[in-house]
Scaffold this active site. Structure first.
Site, mmCIF file in Angstrom:
data_model
loop_
_atom_site.group_PDB
_atom_site.id
_atom_site.type_symbol
_atom_site.label_atom_id
_atom_site.label_comp_id
_atom_site.label_asym_id
_atom_site.label_seq_id
_atom_site.Cartn_x
_atom_site.Cartn_y
_atom_site.Cartn_z
ATOM 1 N N ALA A 18 0.817 -1.213 0.000
ATOM 2 C CA ALA A 18 0.000 0.000 0.000
ATOM 3 C C ALA A 18 0.848 1.259 0.000
ATOM 4 O O ALA A 18 0.508 2.259 0.614
ATOM 5 C CB ALA A 18 -0.948 -0.011 1.197
ATOM 6 N N ARG A 316 23.658 9.819 -8.897
ATOM 7 C CA ARG A 316 23.914 9.305 -7.556
ATOM 8 C C ARG A 316 25.080 8.319 -7.507
ATOM 9 O O ARG A 316 25.862 8.319 -6.559
ATOM 10 C CB ARG A 316 22.648 8.631 -7.024
ATOM 11 C CG ARG A 316 21.580 9.644 -6.713
ATOM 12 C CD ARG A 316 20.301 8.997 -6.264
ATOM 13 N NE ARG A 316 19.371 10.036 -5.840
ATOM 14 C CZ ARG A 316 18.126 9.805 -5.464
ATOM 15 N NH1 ARG A 316 17.647 8.573 -5.472
ATOM 16 N NH2 ARG A 316 17.355 10.800 -5.092
#
Lengths: 618, 255
Positions: A18, A316
């Site tokens: 969720a 990154r």
């Protein structure tokens, strides 16, 4: 709650997880008329998405009208070191703007431009300011928006239930089995389609920015169900995690700090990133501190930049490796990191643009970032690899099983750009929900196979019946330490081989640990089960890392320090499980579609021209 | 003050509901620990079954709310150096679950009531066309409410709920903040005033500001959310001028 009984439920579509991707998938599925449920091991609104900080990438072109889907597509492909699935990168770049505007209509309140539309910030690897954001808590905004929309869509929510096995009939997925964390009860679900949206695996490393949920549950469910995984060697070590004090080591320091002008220093007070610009980015970044500072001044005052961006905004993988090198060379900060300084922006701007960073350092480290420098270092942040999916439908290689969000793979290749994960969730969450619901339309409800359910429940109950054994918490800590040491940011053949042996031993210890006998909210029991996923998924990651004999993006081999374009630049690692054994093979990348190659070339030419105008272009 | 190596005593709620009692533990501390680290150390070294709900350990998810030495706080954002300082010498640090909610086990409570109330709140209703326009000042007013991490410490502290158990009549501070967030959204067109008064019982709040005090996100719950909602209710129901205007103009509003 005693015994091994279980309740049965029947749905068209079940979404596991969720977070942003799961909620977006469930909303879409329900809107298509499918009877939809979410099964989540946490409470609603607590998933790892809340920790996303910097923003959500979408070429809205609000902050710089030269932006568009082609530039976003180019940046994503380049950031991925050209291993990304180009169809996914295309769909993502084209659809992200609509998904972001849709969130706004569902209640998300993004920061605004002076002309009253959604503002966008700069981030590493994005050519133009592209990240829709809310200060530095964009993930919270997105999950809350989806949660507040989702509860009105008629979706059934099973909160604090953990799915442990997928049910199958022949090749296809037909349902799943879950245990309730609160009572220790069991549920069996019949589902025509299942969407995995369980996030990532970074809890397998000690220094990580992941929440407790990041134990690779969905990756393991997919692996056990026979689905193929790809790119599992590519783990993103975010360059800036907190390093001190020890208990907060790994907690994320948003890239937004650098997007807002943050400077990286070593202990000689040198801005070392100027020394680490890789060949493929040469010419597009500032070459002097003065140029970098001018860029920041222009950008923070809302102007369009006329000079090149600071090298702190390289991708990154590049920044993480640079910090690692500086520390290794003895130029690190006192606690083994680099210094990140944003104090020149002043207290007011910092509290406005980076409020949760200000709060986090003040509360957890006693550091006032408006006056002092932060100490930062690499932290395991994201897994680019995951379930191999069809780029259009998000269906895995197992019929009826879909995946979206971090657990899916393909969009990010060897390195993900910051901001591309939140947009990934909403673009491919929607697609997964849509296609899962469409598939369900033509199917009869599958029968729940009692034998499979009983076998699943028996394996879940087994740890509680062992009577004696180690505390699973200790195995958990030691296994993560091992992964940190041997499958970390810099890898070697010897260490990866050792890791694979060690993981067998950890797996055996996990199979013999004892978490007590209580079935009600027994943290140790849940951990004992998680250890199995973690051991299997760590094995997959280590095996893929051992196989890829080159360095690219998030995967760096000390014994193969450069990219190998002739072979590995053209191939992916595919991992799957067969008769309980983990197997690996290489597959050649499909050549990019002609019109997309043309777009890439156009954008490359545009960037080169722009860099030349701004004084570089070598 | 370095805590490394210090032996620290804790007294932690163990058990379920009425049968729960306080259990003593001792662990060795490390530098820079927060309370949640200590609870994990107890779980990993001594008590695998210990129930504790947590997710992010970075103050962003609001899962690890508890009462530490009687004060409702997030375990992940409470530094041991502060707790050791505030605890009298020789007394164990006490960790209990939130008191206002039904107890599940050890440090975990059932907070589902908050989600049930949220379900009854009408969602945002704004323009059909995308690409909404509003300025940063308007955005900021609402963003402040949206910093809520749903830790429910405000609900736990509110005496209307904690002491008087008015769970059926009052929505609680968290959900009043949610209502305020919608009501003050610059483009929202939904009318929730009658519900705010009747169903969500805004008038139960008598402005003791306990909720605001415990909010780890620093939201001015009482002043910026609840009082504003109270004023809107007063305007609708009790303002004679507005009533006269409605009669003259023939404008109908829901009551």
């Amino acid at each position: 709650m005693a015994g091994s009984g279980y309740d049965e439920h029947e749905y068209d579509v079940i979404v596991i997880g969720a977070g942003g991707a799961g909620l977006r998938a469930a909303i879409e599925s329900a809107r298509q008329g499918a009877k939809t449920a979410i099964i989540t091991k946490s409470l609603l609104g607590k998933a790892h998405t809340v920790m996303a900080e910097g923003g959500c990438a979408a070429a809205l072109a609000n902050a710089d009208d030269r932006d568009g889907w082609k530039v976003h597509f180019h940046d994503t492909m380049k950031g991925s070191k050209y291993l990304a699935d180009w169809r996914m990168a295309e769909l993502h770049a084209k659809e992200a703007p609509d998904r972001v505007r849709e969130l706004e209509q569902w209640g998300a309140v993004f920061d605004r431009t002076p002309s009253h539309v959604i503002n966008q910030r700069n981030f590493g690897g994005h050519t133009f300011p592209r990240l829709a954001h809310v200060g530095d808590s964009t993930g919270l905004e997105i999950i809350r928006t989806l949660q507040e929309r989702g509860i009105h869509e008629g979706i059934d929510m099973f909160t604090e239930y953990t799915v442990r096995h997928l049910l199958k009939e022949g090749d296809r997925v037909t349902g799943c089995v879950a245990y309730g964390r609160v009572k220790g009860d069991f549920k069996a679900f019949s589902a025509k389609s299942i969407v995995l949206a369980t996030g990532g695996i970074t809890r397998c490393w000690t220094v990580c920015s992941g929440s407790w949920e990041y134990t690779g549950d969905g990756h393991a469910l997919a692996l056990w169900a026979g689905a193929e995984l790809r790119d599992m060697e590519f783990v993103q070590f975010h360059p800036t995690g907190m390093v001190w004090p020890p208990s907060v080591r790994g907690i994320l320091v948003t890239e937004g700090v650098r997007g807002e002008g943050g400077r990286l220093f070593n202990n000689q007070m040198e801005r070392f990133m100027f020394e680490y610009v890789p060949e493929m980015f040469r010419g597009d970044h500032a070459e002097t501190e003065a140029e970098a500072d001018t860029w920041v001044e222009e950008v923070v005052s809302g102007k369009i930049a006329t000079v090149r961006r600071p090298p702190e905004l390289l991708t990154r993988d590049v920044v993480a490796k640079a910090i690692n090198e500086e520390v290794k060379a003895g130029r690190g900060s006192p606690h083994g990191g680099a210094f990140l300084d944003i104090s020149h922006r002043g207290k007011e701007a910092i509290q406005k643009k980076l409020p949760s960073m200000y709060h986090q350092f003040m509360e957890l480290a006693g550091v006032d970032i408006s006056e002092e420098m932060m100490e930062v270092g690499p932290t395991a942040h994201y897994v680019m690899g995951g379930v191999r999916v069809d780029p259009l439908t998000q269906e895995s290689t197992v019929p009826g099983l879909y995946a979206c969000g971090e657990i899916a793979s393909g969009l990010h290749g060897a390195n993900r750009l910051g901001g591309n994960s939140l947009s990934d969730l909403i673009v491919f969450g929607k697609r997964a929900g849509e296609h899962a619901a469409q598939r369900a339309r033509n199917l009869a409800p599958p029968r729940i196979d009692e034998d499979q359910v009983k076998a699943s429940i028996a394996t879940m109950l087994e740890p509680l019946q062992r009577g004696e054994g180690e505390n699973p918490g200790l195995i958990y800590d030691e296994m993560r330490d091992m992964m940190q040491a041997k499958v970390g940011i810099i890898r070697t053949k010897e260490e990866l081989e050792e890791a694979l042996e060690d993981l067998k031993a950890f797996r055996a210890r996990a199979d013999a640990c004892f978490p007590g006998t209580d079935r009600r909210y027994n943290s140790g029991w849940h951990q004992a089960l998680d250890l199995i996923n973690m051991a299997d998924i760590s094995t997959v990651a280590a095996l893929a890392a051992l196989t890829r004999e080159e360095s690219r993006g998030g995967h760096t081999r000390d014994d193969f320090p450069v990219p190998d374009e002739s072979h590995w630049g053209q191939h992916l690692n595919i991992v799957w499980m067969e008769d309980g054994d983990i197997k690996i093979r290489q597959e050649r990348i499909e050549p990019i579609r002609h019109d997309l190659q043309v777009s890439l070339d156009e954008v490359k030419a545009m960037i080169k021209e722009r860099a030349e105008e701004q004084g570089g272009g070598k | 003050m370095s805590l490394k190596g210090r032996k620290q005593a804790f007294r932690v709620t163990r058990g379920i509901g009425e049968g729960a009692d306080m259990q003593d533990y001792e662990i060795e501390l490390d530098e820079g620990m927060v309370v949640l680290d200590c609870v994990h150390r107890i779980q990993y070294e001594q008590e695998p079954e210990l129930a504790v709900r947590w997710n992010c350990k970075a103050g962003k998810c609001g899962s690890c709310s508890a009462e530490i030495n009687g004060r409702p706080r997030l375990m992940c954002m409470t530094r041991m150096s502060d707790v050791v300082k505030e605890t009298p010498k020789g007394v164990p640090i006490e960790i209990r679950p939130m008191k206002a909610f039904p107890h599940i086990k050890d440090l975990v409570t059932d907070v589902s009531w908050n989600y049930e109330v949220a379900q009854r709140i009408a969602p945002i209703k704004g323009p059909e066309e995308a690409n909404w326009k509003f300025n940063q000042t308007e955005a900021h007013r609402v963003q402040h409410f949206r910093e809520c991490i749903e830790c429910f410490l405000c609900v736990n502290t509110c005496h209307v709920l904690r002491d008087h158990q008015e769970f059926d009549a009052f929505a609680g501070p968290r959900n009043l903040v949610r209502l305020a967030q919608y009501e003050m959204h610059p483009l929202d067109e939904e009318d929730r005033i009658p519900e705010i008064r009747k169903e969500f019982g805004v008038e139960y709040c008598n402005i003791t500001r306990c909720c605001t005090e415990v909010c780890p996100a620093g939201i001015q719950i009482t002043d910026d959310a609840i009082i504003q909602l109270k004023e809107r209710v007063v305007d609708r129901y009790y303002d004679p001028l507005q009533r006269i205007w409605r009669v003259i103009s023939g404008k109908k509003v829901r009551m």
